[in-house]
Design a protein around this motif. Structure first.
Motif, PDB file in Angstrom:
ATOM      1  N   ALA A  14      10.485  41.284  28.929  1.00 31.15           N
ATOM      2  CA  ALA A  14      11.486  41.327  29.989  1.00 31.15           C
ATOM      3  C   ALA A  14      11.860  39.916  30.413  1.00 31.15           C
ATOM      4  O   ALA A  14      11.041  38.990  30.351  1.00 31.15           O
ATOM      5  N   LEU A  15      13.096  39.752  30.827  1.00 26.51           N
ATOM      6  CA  LEU A  15      13.530  38.440  31.296  1.00 26.51           C
ATOM      7  C   LEU A  15      12.725  38.018  32.515  1.00 26.51           C
ATOM      8  O   LEU A  15      12.574  38.803  33.465  1.00 26.51           O
ATOM      9  N   PRO A  16      12.227  36.774  32.521  1.00 28.48           N
ATOM     10  CA  PRO A  16      11.453  36.302  33.676  1.00 28.48           C
ATOM     11  C   PRO A  16      12.358  35.775  34.784  1.00 28.48           C
ATOM     12  O   PRO A  16      12.119  34.710  35.353  1.00 28.48           O
ATOM     13  N   LEU A  17      13.413  36.527  35.089  1.00 28.55           N
ATOM     14  CA  LEU A  17      14.352  36.125  36.134  1.00 28.55           C
ATOM     15  C   LEU A  17      14.476  37.260  37.145  1.00 28.55           C
ATOM     16  O   LEU A  17      14.553  38.428  36.762  1.00 28.55           O
ATOM     17  N   PRO A  18      14.522  36.933  38.432  1.00 29.69           N
ATOM     18  CA  PRO A  18      14.599  38.003  39.434  1.00 29.69           C
ATOM     19  C   PRO A  18      15.935  38.736  39.438  1.00 29.69           C
ATOM     20  O   PRO A  18      16.002  39.900  39.825  1.00 29.69           O
ATOM     21  N   HIS A  19      17.014  38.050  38.996  1.00 29.45           N
ATOM     22  CA  HIS A  19      18.343  38.658  39.028  1.00 29.45           C
ATOM     23  C   HIS A  19      19.045  38.358  37.703  1.00 29.45           C
ATOM     24  O   HIS A  19      19.460  37.222  37.459  1.00 29.45           O
ATOM     25  N   SER A  20      19.188  39.357  36.869  1.00 29.93           N
ATOM     26  CA  SER A  20      19.827  39.113  35.578  1.00 29.93           C
ATOM     27  C   SER A  20      20.335  40.406  34.965  1.00 29.93           C
ATOM     28  O   SER A  20      19.829  41.495  35.258  1.00 29.93           O
ATOM     29  N   THR A  21      21.344  40.258  34.119  1.00 32.41           N
ATOM     30  CA  THR A  21      21.881  41.356  33.325  1.00 32.41           C
ATOM     31  C   THR A  21      21.960  40.870  31.886  1.00 32.41           C
ATOM     32  O   THR A  21      22.518  39.800  31.620  1.00 32.41           O
ATOM     33  N   LEU A  22      21.399  41.634  30.975  1.00 31.05           N
ATOM     34  CA  LEU A  22      21.375  41.239  29.571  1.00 31.05           C
ATOM     35  C   LEU A  22      22.404  42.058  28.797  1.00 31.05           C
ATOM     36  O   LEU A  22      22.443  43.281  28.886  1.00 31.05           O
ATOM     37  N   ILE A  23      23.239  41.357  28.041  1.00 33.84           N
ATOM     38  CA  ILE A  23      24.251  41.993  27.205  1.00 33.84           C
ATOM     39  C   ILE A  23      23.971  41.628  25.754  1.00 33.84           C
ATOM     40  O   ILE A  23      23.913  40.445  25.406  1.00 33.84           O
ATOM     41  N   LEU A  24      23.777  42.634  24.912  1.00 33.81           N
ATOM     42  CA  LEU A  24      23.532  42.409  23.491  1.00 33.81           C
ATOM     43  C   LEU A  24      24.842  42.581  22.729  1.00 33.81           C
ATOM     44  O   LEU A  24      25.433  43.665  22.737  1.00 33.81           O
ATOM     45  N   ALA A  25      25.288  41.523  22.085  1.00 32.15           N
ATOM     46  CA  ALA A  25      26.557  41.579  21.360  1.00 32.15           C
ATOM     47  C   ALA A  25      26.610  40.433  20.370  1.00 32.15           C
ATOM     48  O   ALA A  25      26.034  39.365  20.595  1.00 32.15           O
ATOM     49  N   ARG A  26      27.303  40.666  19.281  1.00 32.36           N
ATOM     50  CA  ARG A  26      27.487  39.644  18.245  1.00 32.36           C
ATOM     51  C   ARG A  26      28.970  39.274  18.180  1.00 32.36           C
ATOM     52  O   ARG A  26      29.833  40.145  18.069  1.00 32.36           O
ATOM     53  N   GLY A  27      29.268  37.981  18.235  1.00 36.12           N
ATOM     54  CA  GLY A  27      30.641  37.517  18.135  1.00 36.12           C
ATOM     55  C   GLY A  27      31.165  37.604  16.723  1.00 36.12           C
ATOM     56  O   GLY A  27      30.455  38.054  15.811  1.00 36.12           O
ATOM     57  N   PRO A  28      32.401  37.169  16.514  1.00 38.59           N
ATOM     58  CA  PRO A  28      33.264  36.502  17.495  1.00 38.59           C
ATOM     59  C   PRO A  28      33.844  37.474  18.521  1.00 38.59           C
ATOM     60  O   PRO A  28      33.959  38.674  18.266  1.00 38.59           O
ATOM     61  N   PHE A  29      34.197  36.904  19.691  1.00 37.55           N
ATOM     62  CA  PHE A  29      34.740  37.688  20.784  1.00 37.55           C
ATOM     63  C   PHE A  29      36.183  37.261  21.051  1.00 37.55           C
ATOM     64  O   PHE A  29      36.603  36.166  20.672  1.00 37.55           O
ATOM     65  N   GLU A  30      36.922  38.125  21.719  1.00 35.35           N
ATOM     66  CA  GLU A  30      38.299  37.825  22.102  1.00 35.35           C
ATOM     67  C   GLU A  30      38.348  37.457  23.586  1.00 35.35           C
ATOM     68  O   GLU A  30      37.559  37.971  24.388  1.00 35.35           O
ATOM     69  N   ALA A  31      39.290  36.581  23.941  1.00 35.52           N
ATOM     70  CA  ALA A  31      39.420  36.151  25.333  1.00 35.52           C
ATOM     71  C   ALA A  31      39.674  37.347  26.251  1.00 35.52           C
ATOM     72  O   ALA A  31      39.123  37.417  27.361  1.00 35.52           O
ATOM     73  N   GLU A  32      40.494  38.290  25.803  1.00 34.49           N
ATOM     74  CA  GLU A  32      40.804  39.454  26.637  1.00 34.49           C
ATOM     75  C   GLU A  32      39.549  40.255  26.964  1.00 34.49           C
ATOM     76  O   GLU A  32      39.395  40.765  28.083  1.00 34.49           O
TER      77      GLU A  32
END
Length: 261
Positions: free
Chosen positions: A169-187
């Protein structure tokens, strides 16, 4: 294509970028070349390419030099991430020891344009230290290797995008994890930033098109980007595009001095 009058050129591609994958795919179908793609092993499911792939480190300069000799490598193509300074530095020294040509495919860095609100920092630590004292919602495009550094400013809510799941688990009190592989679009990133009420962006100046979407989205939304400068890499032969790298490789194959014919 190879007419049989010259032996194949053995190429070691130091990869981990989209450019490395494209070049490996080109090399795979050209009979003039035998290619090994080396990956750091940090991505659990790297993009599949039709060449021999090795994963993991070499054991420093000496280990890489020994690998070049043992596998009779003719040319090293360094197409690693611009922030992979250690392996790039090792490649320079190892190629010098082995008297093997080195080609570095180095993307041009991004440059601020009208509408950008960048704050420039030399290191990840400097960028995090510059975040405001009051809690904000921060998008981190720094990658998994910089997760621990975010602990220096735990008051913020970090929206973190990485490729593979974490083992812990992330050792941060406030975080959101997003799993994704680029490339991504600006929109897409504009939608993402709005959905998570992002107020600022942490980014490494990696350059290229695969990760620029977050920079374009921040510009469109008027967000501050904390931009981290690239590490310094010693002088080396550099090309800027895939086509230029390809031209260098084909020139090495065509050279009788290089091919020993």
């Amino acid at each position: 294509m190879n007419d049989g009058s010259r032996q194949k050129l053995r190429v070691l591609v130091l990869g981990g970028t989209s450019e490395a994958s494209v070049l490996a795919e080109r090399l795979a179908v050209d009979r003039r070349f035998e290619t090994i793609l080396s990956l750091a092993g940090r991505t659990a499911r790297p993009k599949l390419v039709p060449v021999e792939v090795r994963s993991g480190g070499f054991g420093g300069v000496g280990g890489l030099a020994a690998y070049l000799a043992a596998h009779t490598i003719d040319v090293v193509l360094d197409a690693t991430h611009p922030f992979a300074a250690q392996i790039s530095g090792n490649a320079i020294q190892a190629c010098q020891r082995a008297s093997i040509p080195l080609i570095a495919l180095e993307r041009l860095p991004w440059e601020a344009v009208t509408g950008d609100r960048w704050q420039h920092h030399n290191t990840v630590e400097d960028a995090i230290a510059a975040l405001p004292a009051n809690p904000q919602r921060i998008f981190s495009g720094l990658g998994r290797l910089s997760l621990d550094a975010l602990n220096a400013a735990p008051q913020h809510h970090y929206v973190i995008r990485i490729i593979d799941p974490l083992d812990e688990a992330l050792p941060l009190p406030h975080s959101t994890l997003i799993l994704a592989r680029g490339p991504f679009e600006a929109e897409d990133d504009i939608i993402l930033f709005r959905a998570h009420a992002i107020e600022a962006v942490l980014a490494k100046n990696s350059g290229g098109n695969a990760a620029v979407s977050k920079i374009d989205a921040a510009r469109a939304l008027g967000l501050t980007v904390h931009m981290i400068a690239r590490p310094v890499i010693p002088d080396r032969p550099v090309v800027r595009t895939i086509n230029d790298a390809w031209d260098r490789l084909t020139a090495h194959h065509a050279s009788p001095a290089k091919r020993g014919v």
